[in-house]
Design an enzyme around this catalytic site. Structure first.
Site, PDB file in Angstrom:
ATOM      1  N   GLU A  39      -9.537  -1.623   5.465  1.00 22.20           N
ATOM      2  CA  GLU A  39     -10.304  -1.349   6.514  1.00 22.20           C
ATOM      3  C   GLU A  39     -11.370  -2.173   6.591  1.00 22.20           C
ATOM      4  OE1 GLU A  39      -8.854   0.156   8.733  1.00 22.20           O
ATOM      5  OE2 GLU A  39      -8.388   2.535   8.019  1.00 22.20           O
ATOM      6  N   ASP A  67       0.779  -1.092   0.058  1.00 22.55           N
ATOM      7  CA  ASP A  67       0.012   0.090  -0.030  1.00 22.55           C
ATOM      8  C   ASP A  67       0.754   1.133  -0.054  1.00 22.55           C
ATOM      9  OD1 ASP A  67       0.845  -0.444   2.694  1.00 22.55           O
ATOM     10  OD2 ASP A  67      -0.976  -0.768   3.382  1.00 22.55           O
ATOM     11  N   ASP A  79      -7.667  -2.533  14.283  1.00 22.32           N
ATOM     12  CA  ASP A  79      -9.055  -3.065  13.962  1.00 22.32           C
ATOM     13  C   ASP A  79      -9.260  -4.334  12.924  1.00 22.32           C
ATOM     14  OD1 ASP A  79      -7.949  -1.777  11.653  1.00 22.32           O
ATOM     15  OD2 ASP A  79      -9.329  -0.302  11.344  1.00 22.32           O
ATOM     16  N   HIS A  89      -7.246  -4.571  10.005  1.00 23.94           N
ATOM     17  CA  HIS A  89      -6.912  -4.437   8.818  1.00 23.94           C
ATOM     18  C   HIS A  89      -5.713  -5.016   8.395  1.00 23.94           C
ATOM     19  CE1 HIS A  89      -4.871  -0.590   9.800  1.00 23.94           C
ATOM     20  NE2 HIS A  89      -4.167  -0.966   9.249  1.00 23.94           N
TER      21      HIS A  89
HETATM   22  C1  GLP Z   1      -0.392   0.321   8.513  1.00 24.01           C
HETATM   23  C2  GLP Z   1      -0.051  -0.376   7.401  1.00 24.01           C
HETATM   24  C3  GLP Z   1      -0.512  -1.994   7.752  1.00 24.01           C
HETATM   25  C4  GLP Z   1       0.199  -2.336   9.004  1.00 24.01           C
HETATM   26  C5  GLP Z   1      -0.518  -1.474  10.234  1.00 24.01           C
HETATM   27  C6  GLP Z   1       0.095  -1.638  11.475  1.00 24.01           C
HETATM   28  O1  GLP Z   1      -2.090   0.546   8.381  1.00 24.01           O
HETATM   29  N1  GLP Z   1      -0.760  -0.236   6.099  1.00 24.01           N
HETATM   30  O2  GLP Z   1      -0.068  -2.802   6.524  1.00 24.01           O
HETATM   31  O3  GLP Z   1      -0.015  -3.594   9.217  1.00 24.01           O
HETATM   32  O4  GLP Z   1      -0.336  -0.093   9.683  1.00 24.01           O
HETATM   33  O5  GLP Z   1       1.113  -0.972  11.612  1.00 24.01           O
HETATM   34  P1  GLP Z   1       2.103  -1.256  12.753  1.00 24.01           P
HETATM   35  O6  GLP Z   1       3.021  -2.352  12.456  1.00 24.01           O
HETATM   36  O7  GLP Z   1       3.171   0.025  13.038  1.00 24.01           O
HETATM   37  O8  GLP Z   1       1.422  -1.690  14.009  1.00 24.01           O
END
Ligand code: GLP
Length: 256
Positions: free
Chosen positions: A139, A63, A132, A134
């Site tokens: 989402e 993404d 959440d 995702h």
């Molecule tokens: C973002 C990314 C996801 C990731 C999520 C969790 O939203 N798009 O790919 O898994 O954050 O982030 P973190 O690893 O910092 O908790």
């Protein structure tokens, strides 16, 4: 799903590192799907330290924020180059990350899907998970059949990710993300989750009903998904003792 619970994030990361290193040795032109966020940072550090040969490896990132140029410090382009690509011998032309400045977003997304197909599909996709549920930026209520497309972030995700920006208002509202259908086509999915703030999302994904309200729960329909968790992220799992036993008693040929 294979649920691997380790005492701490580094121990869980070490298993993921070994799996990826083995793939790159067996298939030097493997196609990797990569993720951003704080969760895979240890993995990228460990992979860098292994000095693997990345010359023929192709990568596709999950993404990118819409509106951020590749050199913006909070863009996922910048994140990937800083935390992985500039430390390994990958060829820039083998790196694919959604373009946050794409003028024709639907056209770009269709082309991204075509490029994944042309590369032969993703051998191994690294995933984190949002608080959440995702995956990528899919989402809750994302179609479980979705493909790469534009998504609008929830307020919760923007707040979760605000720590990387000067303030929550600076977090972009829109993103390009691979869809859940895209992720489901990866041959292997490796989902890493660390910390108590992920426990509820992880429990819903593994032991809850499959639902677009927890996008990671779609992985229950995937043939080869492995979750690498620390104790805190595994804290909401009712069957944790069973998963631990399964991992401790794997036949030798299955051990990583
Ligand atoms: C973002 C990314 C996801 C990731 C999520 C969790 O939203 N798009 O790919 O898994 O954050 O982030 P973190 O690893 O910092 O908790």
């Amino acid at each position: 799903m294979e649920i691997i619970i380790q005492p701490n994030p580094q121990a869980a990361t070490d298993i993921a590192t070994r799996l990826i290193a083995r793939l790159l040795k067996e298939k030097p032109d493997a196609v990797l799907g990569l993720a951003t966020g704080s969760t895979p940072l240890r993995l990228y550090r460990s992979l860098i330290a292994m000095q693997l040969d990345w010359r023929r490896v192709r990568t596709f990132n999950l993404d990118e924020y819409l509106g951020l140029a590749p050199d913006h410090p909070q863009s996922y382009h910048h994140f990937m180059w800083e935390n992985l690509f500039r430390h390994i011998n990958i060829l820039p032309e083998n790196v694919q990350i959604p373009d946050g400045l794409a003028a024709d977003v639907p056209g770009f997304c269709a082309d991204y899907e075509a490029r994944i197909r042309a590369a032969g599909g993703i051998d191994l996709q690294v995933l984190g998970i949002g608080s959440d549920g995702h995956i990528g930026f899919n989402e809750p209520t994302s179609s479980l059949a979705s493909r790469t497309r534009i998504k609008t972030l929830t307020q919760r995700t923007r707040e979760d990710n605000a720590r990387f920006f000067a303030c929550a208002e600076e977090v972009p509202t829109h993103v390009i993300t691979m869809g859940i259908g895209t992720i489901m086509e990866a041959r292997t999915n490796l989902l890493l989750a660390f910390g108590e703030h992920k426990a509820q999302a992880v429990a819903g994904a593994v032991e809850g009903a499959v639902s677009a309200m927890n996008p990671a729960s779609a992985l229950q329909f995937h043939r080869d998904t492995r979750l690498m968790l620390d104790e805190a992220a595994a804290g909401g799992l009712q069957r944790a003792e069973y998963y631990r036993w399964v991992y401790a008693n794997k036949p030798k040929w299955q051990q990583v």
